[in-house]
Write a protein that holds these residues in place. Structure first.
Motif, PDB file in Angstrom:
ATOM      1  N   THR A   1      29.474  14.011 -66.126  1.00  0.00           N
ATOM      2  CA  THR A   1      30.438  13.335 -65.244  1.00  0.00           C
ATOM      3  C   THR A   1      31.903  13.905 -64.410  1.00  0.00           C
ATOM      4  O   THR A   1      32.089  13.949 -63.423  1.00  0.00           O
ATOM      5  CB  THR A   1      31.266  11.496 -66.162  1.00  0.00           C
ATOM      6  N   LEU A   2      32.530  14.455 -66.080  1.00  0.00           N
ATOM      7  CA  LEU A   2      33.660  14.581 -65.375  1.00  0.00           C
ATOM      8  C   LEU A   2      33.485  16.719 -64.257  1.00  0.00           C
ATOM      9  O   LEU A   2      34.046  16.783 -63.264  1.00  0.00           O
ATOM     10  CB  LEU A   2      34.035  16.241 -66.431  1.00  0.00           C
TER      11      LEU A   2
ATOM     12  N   TRP B   1      33.574  13.951 -56.129  1.00  0.00           N
ATOM     13  CA  TRP B   1      34.656  13.539 -56.314  1.00  0.00           C
ATOM     14  C   TRP B   1      35.285  12.801 -54.667  1.00  0.00           C
ATOM     15  O   TRP B   1      35.575  14.210 -54.270  1.00  0.00           O
ATOM     16  CB  TRP B   1      35.260  13.780 -56.882  1.00  0.00           C
TER      17      TRP B   1
ATOM     18  N   LYS C   1      40.103  11.578 -62.586  1.00  0.00           N
ATOM     19  CA  LYS C   1      40.070  12.720 -62.689  1.00  0.00           C
ATOM     20  C   LYS C   1      40.826  12.851 -62.552  1.00  0.00           C
ATOM     21  O   LYS C   1      41.419  13.552 -61.437  1.00  0.00           O
ATOM     22  CB  LYS C   1      38.676  13.422 -62.455  1.00  0.00           C
TER      23      LYS C   1
ATOM     24  N   GLY D   1      34.938   8.627 -72.316  1.00  0.00           N
ATOM     25  CA  GLY D   1      35.853   9.926 -71.232  1.00  0.00           C
ATOM     26  C   GLY D   1      36.397  11.496 -72.142  1.00  0.00           C
ATOM     27  O   GLY D   1      35.868  11.431 -72.967  1.00  0.00           O
TER      28      GLY D   1
ATOM     29  N   GLN E   1      41.569  19.086 -67.462  1.00  0.00           N
ATOM     30  CA  GLN E   1      41.325  18.168 -67.070  1.00  0.00           C
ATOM     31  C   GLN E   1      41.324  16.491 -68.167  1.00  0.00           C
ATOM     32  O   GLN E   1      40.627  16.869 -68.774  1.00  0.00           O
ATOM     33  CB  GLN E   1      39.833  18.160 -66.125  1.00  0.00           C
TER      34      GLN E   1
ATOM     35  N   LEU F   1      39.216  13.017 -67.819  1.00  0.00           N
ATOM     36  CA  LEU F   1      38.443  12.286 -67.278  1.00  0.00           C
ATOM     37  C   LEU F   1      38.547  10.956 -67.823  1.00  0.00           C
ATOM     38  O   LEU F   1      38.392  10.408 -69.177  1.00  0.00           O
ATOM     39  CB  LEU F   1      36.776  12.624 -67.518  1.00  0.00           C
TER      40      LEU F   1
END
Length: 318
Positions: A110-111, A116, A140, A242, A259, A261
């Motif tokens: 997903t990251l 996005w 994010k 996450g 980062q 998530l």
């Protein structure tokens, strides 16, 4: 009766309307509740497990805890995460590790996915982006921090008990159960957010970290655990897969691209607009606190290095 099975019978303490003081340790001397037996009966680790405590006890200082350096990643791993050779993983622990690996894979995917949308960007270029994943809005955060990826992984994964001392958005953090060098189950209590609109939430998370494509990635998500049932006066939130990802910056080993998530359900009746504002604000606050912590660690490291040089000079007499 159910409470006694989990916590054991606690000594009576006078209080208002029969409510317990939230500072009363959940591991106070008892007659053998589930949590006490869980802790006292655990001999899986080289380090002491008897120090695993309730969400309301004062954490021990782990600065001087023995550490081993991983040959593969260079990460300093506390001895309490090192299993004794004669204690193999149980089936439950193997399942925890499998779930942790799956969470990490899902979060990493997903990251690094596309589509996005920018939610907000600050003047220093920190930004929060959002997208829909399986019908849920996830967030994010991206920003640079002056600390190596490895050191930040060590700080965020192995030293969570210290986090509330430098991160005021956290009221409490505890390791409930270390499983192996890369996996544990933790408990955290978040402070109120959105100017008090979002009340205190607590979470029980399964966490697992690995080095993925050169990045140090610590992933996690909500899980149930017999040692930490829902707590009085706290709303139990739920986290989907996450992660924190600490990516190296070419040419600067003491900096990382950080980062976060965030896939969370705060529960309760809160308008989505307030949730969105609270979560994005919490992410910006978090990286700001990480930068302050990183600066403090760098200063401590500098002082230690200077002291070591003085000792060496003294020994050589030059």
């Amino acid at each position: 009766r159910k409470a006694n099975e989990i916590w054991g019978t606690q000594p009576h303490k006078d209080n208002v309307e029969g409510e317990s003081d939230e500072r009363t340790p959940l591991l106070a001397p008892s007659e053998g509740g589930m949590l006490q037996r869980f802790i006292e009966g655990s001999t899986l680790y080289e380090g002491s497990v008897g120090n695993y405590y309730s969400p309301f006890e004062t954490p021990d200082n782990t600065d001087d805890e023995d550490e081993d350096i991983s040959e593969d990643s260079g990460v300093k791993i506390p001895r309490r995460f090192k299993r004794k050779k004669d204690h193999p993983l149980t089936e439950q622990e193997e399942e925890y590790i499998k779930i942790g690996e799956e969470m990490l894979a899902a979060a990493w995917h997903t990251l690094n996915s596309t589509d996005w949308k920018l939610e907000k960007q600050l003047d220093n270029m920190d930004r929060v982006q959002v997208k829909q994943v399986n019908g849920k809005k996830v967030f994010k955060l991206t920003g640079y921090v002056n600390i190596s990826p490895r050191q930040l992984l060590e700080e965020l994964f192995y030293k969570i008990e210290q986090a509330p001392t430098w991160n005021p958005t956290l009221v409490d953090c505890r390791t409930i159960q270390p499983i192996d060098e890369h996996t544990d189950i933790s408990y955290q209590v978040c402070a109120e957010a959105g100017g008090g609109v979002v009340s205190t939430r607590d979470f029980v998370n399964l966490r697992h970290w690995a080095v993925v494509e050169g990045a140090y990635v610590s992933a996690g998500g909500s899980i149930t655990h017999p040692a930490m049932p829902p707590q009085h006066k706290k709303v139990r939130g739920e986290n989907g897969p996450g992660c924190w990802a600490m990516r190296p910056v070419e040419g600067d080993p003491d900096m990382c691209l950080f980062q976060w998530l965030l896939d969370t359900d705060l529960k309760g009746w809160i308008p989505q607009s307030i949730i969105d504002k609270a979560l994005s604000g919490a992410q910006f606050d978090y990286i700001a606190h990480i930068r302050i912590r990183a600066a403090s660690l760098a200063k401590e490291s500098h002082h230690t290095s200077v002291a070591s040089c003085v000792d060496i000079v003294g020994e050589t007499g030059t």
